[in-house]
Design a protein around this motif. Structure first.
Motif, mmCIF file in Angstrom:
data_model
loop_
_atom_site.group_PDB
_atom_site.id
_atom_site.type_symbol
_atom_site.label_atom_id
_atom_site.label_comp_id
_atom_site.label_asym_id
_atom_site.label_seq_id
_atom_site.Cartn_x
_atom_site.Cartn_y
_atom_site.Cartn_z
ATOM 1 N N MET A 64 0.818 -1.210 0.000
ATOM 2 C CA MET A 64 0.000 0.000 0.000
ATOM 3 C C MET A 64 0.854 1.263 0.000
ATOM 4 O O MET A 64 1.811 1.388 0.768
ATOM 5 N N THR A 65 0.519 2.183 -0.893
ATOM 6 C CA THR A 65 1.137 3.516 -0.914
ATOM 7 C C THR A 65 0.035 4.557 -1.105
ATOM 8 O O THR A 65 -1.015 4.265 -1.675
ATOM 9 N N THR A 66 0.294 5.765 -0.632
ATOM 10 C CA THR A 66 -0.632 6.890 -0.805
ATOM 11 C C THR A 66 0.109 8.011 -1.515
ATOM 12 O O THR A 66 1.199 8.399 -1.094
ATOM 13 N N SER A 67 -0.477 8.530 -2.582
ATOM 14 C CA SER A 67 0.220 9.527 -3.391
ATOM 15 C C SER A 67 -0.753 10.532 -3.980
ATOM 16 O O SER A 67 -1.970 10.432 -3.809
ATOM 17 N N HIS A 68 -0.194 11.489 -4.703
ATOM 18 C CA HIS A 68 -0.970 12.476 -5.474
ATOM 19 C C HIS A 68 -1.982 13.207 -4.587
ATOM 20 O O HIS A 68 -3.142 13.390 -4.946
ATOM 21 N N GLY A 69 -1.522 13.653 -3.404
ATOM 22 C CA GLY A 69 -2.399 14.410 -2.516
ATOM 23 C C GLY A 69 -2.642 15.814 -3.042
ATOM 24 O O GLY A 69 -1.708 16.500 -3.464
ATOM 25 N N ARG A 70 -3.894 16.231 -3.038
ATOM 26 C CA ARG A 70 -4.265 17.552 -3.540
ATOM 27 C C ARG A 70 -5.321 18.167 -2.617
ATOM 28 O O ARG A 70 -6.262 17.485 -2.199
ATOM 29 N N THR A 71 -5.191 19.471 -2.328
ATOM 30 C CA THR A 71 -6.178 20.147 -1.481
ATOM 31 C C THR A 71 -7.490 20.306 -2.248
ATOM 32 O O THR A 71 -7.484 20.569 -3.454
#
Length: 568
Positions: A64-71
């Motif tokens: 599992m990875t978490t990416s491309h965070g955007r407000t």
């Protein structure tokens, strides 16, 4: 390398940094495009996500990875209200194509969320914000040049856009246009702007004389909703701008009943007040620029008004023919004026003392004419000339001593006179109308401090004006938000609730931005049991403060739907 990234395989070959960077770039494009293909909501961000059927997958949790965070939180709020105002329909009527409409909306929303230069705005749209998903477009290659061109086109259609936004706002919120507040402010530039026809050297509101400024005139209603704006030269006389703005707002023959215009002393010249009295379209409430003798009010009874729990105001009212005069006296204002006067007096005397001490030192200039000139400049700077008797003693054309005596303080600090053509109104209501002039002062503060009107780095007049106009458009969006939130002061609950509840966040746009910044949109990735990659694009759930804000704004608390893609 791209296939290894997409399948989340272990990378066995040590690629060069340039190749690895390009591979990561193209892999993200592939993932983003596949996620976008699954997004079938046409009005993104404005509908609640439908309840989905259960779906089970066996995944490797260690992958599992978490990416491309955007407000996305405040962008969601800004875009929702922009659409409520019919912004896209207005731009379509001004011959903006679909792409230009989205660029314009993104630029205006960015002024609320991340106010900055066009270059920084383009970077923010590419790398930090989910505006592209909310607008169902692609900002991965947007540039500042694109934003400049769109801002130029917005400025070309300024009058039409403002008029239609004002009309839509009035109809949407059932506004009463009977009260109009008018005032001016200015904004300064650090660079000289030698080729500019707008930027002129003048005293700015920040009390700077060393920078060129431009002037912004604004009309707002009693709820703080903007009606009309105009950009003038920096050294324009305030009184000369009033009727130019009023004629554009209310042309002759279009007004059923008179509008009451509330103005400050700088605009309330005798010429303007006379014209307002003669014009059937307008009434006025103004701080008197002309000195009114206290003898006029000697037979009038005093009324005490409670402005707030700690502030009181004394008023005396006199009506003469077609005008009512109101003498107001405020203890708080008197204390403030006395403190300001005392500070100026002390600084003035300190400067005089330093000048006198210099007459006894070697190497200082002691010529009589020079010392008199220096004292004249000090009088001009501190406005203290009429309160002091100053004598310069000379001998053989040289000053040898300076003597001064303080005469008296200003008469009756804390007093001011309001005059109005509304002879039908009692004194209490006239005073209340004048005090609400702070609404337009708040409007200027929002635009300057929190909507990116300053700093303005442009050199061309059209670009300077476009930059300011974007802040005005952002205020068209901000005004309904702040009104729905009751200006951030108290949260009025639903009708079922007997008591109002306190906000957990303080006053203002900045606090609203801080409250919403934690709501972001992220992509979570797994490797499934069949060795296929799964990407889940979703928005973080709103916390308790955010839910309260969304309830007050009557909005969905989940911008955009969840998107799940399983790659082949």
């Amino acid at each position: 390398n791209i296939e290894e990234i997409l399948s989340k395989q272990r990378i066995l070959i040590d690629y060069e940094p340039e190749i690895s960077g390009l591979a990561e770039h193209f892999a993200q494009i592939i993932i983003r495009n596949k996620l976008r293909e699954q997004n079938e909501i046409k009005d993104a961000g404005l509908v609640e996500e439908k309840k989905l059927e259960s779906r089970y997958e066996t995944v490797d949790i260690n992958s599992m990875t978490t990416s491309h965070g955007r407000t996305t939180g405040l962008e969601h709020i800004a875009l929702y209200h922009l659409k409520q105002l019919g912004f896209f329909e207005i731009l379509e009527s001004c011959n903006f194509n679909k792409e230009q409409q989205k660029y314009a909306a993104a630029q205006i929303c960015s002024r609320l969320v991340h106010p900055d230069s066009e270059r920084e705005t383009a970077r923010w749209l590419r790398q930090s914000s989910a505006m592209d998903e909310l607008l169902d477009t692609d900002f991965s290659s947007i540039s500042d040049h694109t934003l400049h061109r769109v801002a130029d086109k917005l400025l070309e259609n300024k009058d039409t856009i403002e008029q239609k936004l004002s009309t839509n706002t009035r109809e949407l919120f059932s506004l009463n246009d009977s009260l109009i507040f008018y005032d001016l402010t200015n904004t300064y530039f650090e660079s000289p702007k030698r080729t500019s026809k707008l930027a002129k050297y003048y005293r700015s509101k920040e009390k700077r004389n060393d920078c060129p400024v431009v002037t912004l005139a604004l009309l707002v209603d009693e709820m703080g909703f903007p009606k009309k704006s105009r950009i003038f030269e920096g050294n324009v006389a305030e009184g000369n701008t009033l009727f130019e703005m009023l004629e554009e707002l209310s042309p002759k023959g279009t007004c059923d009943k008179p509008k009451t215009v509330i103005i400050d002393a700088g605009i309330a010249t005798e010429k303007n007040l006379e014209k307002l009295r003669e014009d059937e379209r307008f009434e006025y409430v103004a701080v008197s620029k002309k000195k009114i003798s206290p003898e006029l009010f000697k037979d009038s009874p005093i009324k005490e008004l409670e402005v707030s729990t700690k502030k009181k105001l004394s008023i005396k009212t006199v009506t003469l023919e077609n005008e009512t005069f109101l003498l107001c006296s405020s203890e708080e204002r008197a204390e403030k004026e006395e403190a300001i006067f005392s500070s100026k007096k002390n600084k003035f005397e300190k400067e005089l003392g330093s000048l006198r001490d210099g007459l006894n030192k070697k190497g200082t200039r002691k010529k009589y004419d020079y010392i008199v000139e220096r004292i004249g400049r000090l009088k001009e700077r501190y406005k203290m000339g009429k309160y002091f008797n100053i004598e310069v003693i000379k001998e053989n054309e040289k000053a040898t001593d300076i003597k001064w005596k303080f005469l008296n303080k200003p008469k009756e600090p804390g007093e001011y006179v309001i005059r109005t053509s509304r002879t039908d109104l009692p004194g209490e209501q006239i005073s209340l109308l004048h005090r609400t002039l702070t609404i337009i002062e708040s409007s200027f503060r929002w635009m300057k401090m929190e909507l990116g009107m300053r700093p303005n780095y442009h050199q061309r007049d059209d670009r300077m004006s476009a930059h300011i106009f974007l802040s005005v458009l952002a205020y068209f969006v901000l005004a309904p938000i702040l009104n729905k939130l009751n200006w951030g002061g108290r949260f009025i609950g639903t009708k079922k609730e007997k008591k109002a509840r306190d906000w957990k966040i303080p006053y203002g746009l900045k606090s609203l931005a801080n409250a919403m910044e934690s709501q972001t949109r992220v992509t979570t990735s797994f490797i499934c049991k069949d060795n296929k990659r799964m990407d889940i694009r979703t928005t973080l759930d709103a916390d308790s403060n955010q839910i309260e804000i969304y309830k007050r704004l009557k909005m969905s608390s989940r911008p955009l739907k969840r998107i799940i893609v399983k790659h082949d």
